[in-house]
Design a protein around this motif. Structure first.
Motif, PDB file in Angstrom:
ATOM      1  N   THR A 293      50.835 -90.702  15.870  1.00  0.00           N
ATOM      2  CA  THR A 293      49.611 -91.176  15.242  1.00  0.00           C
ATOM      3  C   THR A 293      48.433 -90.334  15.705  1.00  0.00           C
ATOM      4  OG1 THR A 293      49.183 -92.805  16.998  1.00  0.00           O
ATOM      5  CG2 THR A 293      50.474 -93.551  15.094  1.00  0.00           C
ATOM      6  N   CYS A 294      47.325 -90.444  14.999  1.00  0.00           N
ATOM      7  CA  CYS A 294      46.101 -89.719  15.351  1.00  0.00           C
ATOM      8  C   CYS A 294      45.063 -90.657  15.955  1.00  0.00           C
ATOM      9  CB  CYS A 294      45.488 -89.084  14.098  1.00  0.00           C
ATOM     10  SG  CYS A 294      46.409 -87.707  13.393  1.00  0.00           S
ATOM     11  N   TYR A 295      44.066 -90.067  16.570  1.00  0.00           N
ATOM     12  CA  TYR A 295      42.837 -90.788  16.910  1.00  0.00           C
ATOM     13  C   TYR A 295      41.961 -90.668  15.673  1.00  0.00           C
ATOM     14  CZ  TYR A 295      38.602 -92.245  19.325  1.00  0.00           C
ATOM     15  OH  TYR A 295      37.470 -92.920  19.705  1.00  0.00           O
ATOM     16  N   GLN A 296      41.911 -91.727  14.885  1.00  0.00           N
ATOM     17  CA  GLN A 296      41.340 -91.645  13.549  1.00  0.00           C
ATOM     18  C   GLN A 296      39.812 -91.636  13.590  1.00  0.00           C
ATOM     19  OE1 GLN A 296      45.235 -93.922  11.595  1.00  0.00           O
ATOM     20  NE2 GLN A 296      43.229 -94.858  11.387  1.00  0.00           N
ATOM     21  N   ILE A 297      39.217 -90.727  12.802  1.00  0.00           N
ATOM     22  CA  ILE A 297      37.776 -90.508  12.851  1.00  0.00           C
ATOM     23  C   ILE A 297      37.129 -90.542  11.473  1.00  0.00           C
ATOM     24  CG2 ILE A 297      37.820 -89.238  15.032  1.00  0.00           C
ATOM     25  CD1 ILE A 297      37.834 -86.629  13.400  1.00  0.00           C
ATOM     26  N   HIS A 298      37.815 -91.038  10.468  1.00  0.00           N
ATOM     27  CA  HIS A 298      37.284 -91.114   9.092  1.00  0.00           C
ATOM     28  C   HIS A 298      36.909 -89.734   8.570  1.00  0.00           C
ATOM     29  CE1 HIS A 298      37.209 -95.531   8.933  1.00  0.00           C
ATOM     30  NE2 HIS A 298      36.876 -95.463  10.207  1.00  0.00           N
ATOM     31  N   SER A 299      37.881 -88.830   8.636  1.00  0.00           N
ATOM     32  CA  SER A 299      37.670 -87.438   8.256  1.00  0.00           C
ATOM     33  C   SER A 299      38.686 -87.014   7.212  1.00  0.00           C
ATOM     34  CB  SER A 299      37.837 -86.547   9.496  1.00  0.00           C
ATOM     35  OG  SER A 299      39.212 -86.546   9.903  1.00  0.00           O
ATOM     36  N   ALA A 300      38.656 -85.723   6.879  1.00  0.00           N
ATOM     37  CA  ALA A 300      39.682 -85.141   6.008  1.00  0.00           C
ATOM     38  C   ALA A 300      40.595 -84.220   6.813  1.00  0.00           C
ATOM     39  CB  ALA A 300      39.033 -84.375   4.869  1.00  0.00           C
ATOM     40  N   THR A 301      40.651 -84.418   8.118  1.00  0.00           N
ATOM     41  CA  THR A 301      41.451 -83.575   9.003  1.00  0.00           C
ATOM     42  C   THR A 301      42.914 -84.014   8.983  1.00  0.00           C
ATOM     43  OG1 THR A 301      39.562 -83.200  10.464  1.00  0.00           O
ATOM     44  CG2 THR A 301      41.749 -82.778  11.377  1.00  0.00           C
ATOM     45  N   VAL A 302      43.817 -83.026   8.807  1.00  0.00           N
ATOM     46  CA  VAL A 302      45.253 -83.274   8.737  1.00  0.00           C
ATOM     47  C   VAL A 302      45.939 -82.578   9.908  1.00  0.00           C
ATOM     48  CG1 VAL A 302      47.337 -83.082   7.332  1.00  0.00           C
ATOM     49  CG2 VAL A 302      45.102 -83.328   6.228  1.00  0.00           C
TER      50      VAL A 302
END
Length: 250
Positions: free
Chosen positions: A65-74
């Motif tokens: 999982t990611c540290y989600q930041i409300h971005s468009a980063t994949v």
């Protein structure tokens, strides 16, 4: 307690699932299957819930999982992640790696190109959706050999239009990006509108030439028994809220 897994007909043959709050060990505001590492829930309960989630969808796989930041980063995952990189989507072509995105009203989207052996998962809140997180996920999948003409996508449980009230400034943000976005808003009380986030994400997928899309139409805000909801918890003044997970693997 059995973990509830909602699956999509678009992703048949691929280990995947949209999980809610049923089947975990957390209590109180976080009951039951809270998987949010950033929540004030007991860490041992969250760890147990995350293990249960993976075993219900892709037994033996490693959770990424990611540290989600409300971005468009994949993030392209080629081996088990030791830490959570910042980002809001993951893709892989490696078996045994479960990709997970966490939500509590935002839109989870799962992707698969079975012929190429490539899968992806995206967390699309309104900021990430507007920034193009689903488009970026498709690009990253194609970099691994996928073809968007073959990609199937499923949109999981999220806040529905009837439950998502926004103000004039919010609507103006989407109108500034594309005047045609007005179609995703309907008038509400003065100065406010109801926003169709699920419909907007489905539109973005279609505009990106993804022709195989299923939107499950499940409202996280309205169905308290099945799903966590940030907005519901906020409206009630609750001290915290749980997160659910969407998973996919090869």
């Amino acid at each position: 307690m059995i973990v509830e897994v909602v699956r999509s007909r678009m992703l048949e043959g691929v280990p995947h699932g949209f999980l809610g709050r049923r089947g975990g060990v957390s209590t109180g505001s976080y009951a039951e299957l809270n998987v949010g590492l950033g929540s004030p829930d007991l860490p041992e309960a969250v760890a147990t819930n995350r293990r249960r989630a993976v075993e219900a969808v892709a037994p033996g796989a490693s959770l990424n999982t990611c540290y989600q930041i409300h971005s468009a980063t994949v993030v392209t995952v080629t081996e088990p992640l030791r830490e959570r990189p910042e980002g809001d989507a993951l893709v892989t072509d490696r078996p045994g790696l479960a990709l997970g995105v966490l939500t509590a009203d935002c839109v989870p989207v799962l992707f698969a190109d079975l012929d190429a052996g490539v899968v992806g998962a995206a967390h699309a809140g309104w900021k990430g959706a507007l920034a193009g997180v689903t488009d970026a996920t498709l690009d990253a999948m194609e970099a691994l050999g996928a073809d968007r003409a073959r990609i199937h996508a499923a949109i999981g449980p999220c806040i529905a239009k009837r439950s998502y009230e926004v103000d004039d400034a919010f609507r103006a943000t989407f109108a500034a990006d594309d005047e045609a976005n007005a179609r995703f808003f309907s008038d509400g009380r003065p100065g406010h509108h109801q926003f169709d986030l699920e419909g907007y994400v489905a539109h973005r997928l279609g505009a990106a030439d993804v022709r195989h899309v299923e939107a499950l139409g499940l409202d996280t805000y309205a169905d308290e028994a099945r799903f966590f909801s940030f907005r519901r918890a906020t409206h009630r003044g609750e001290p915290g809220y749980g997160r659910q997970i969407a998973l996919i693997a090869l």
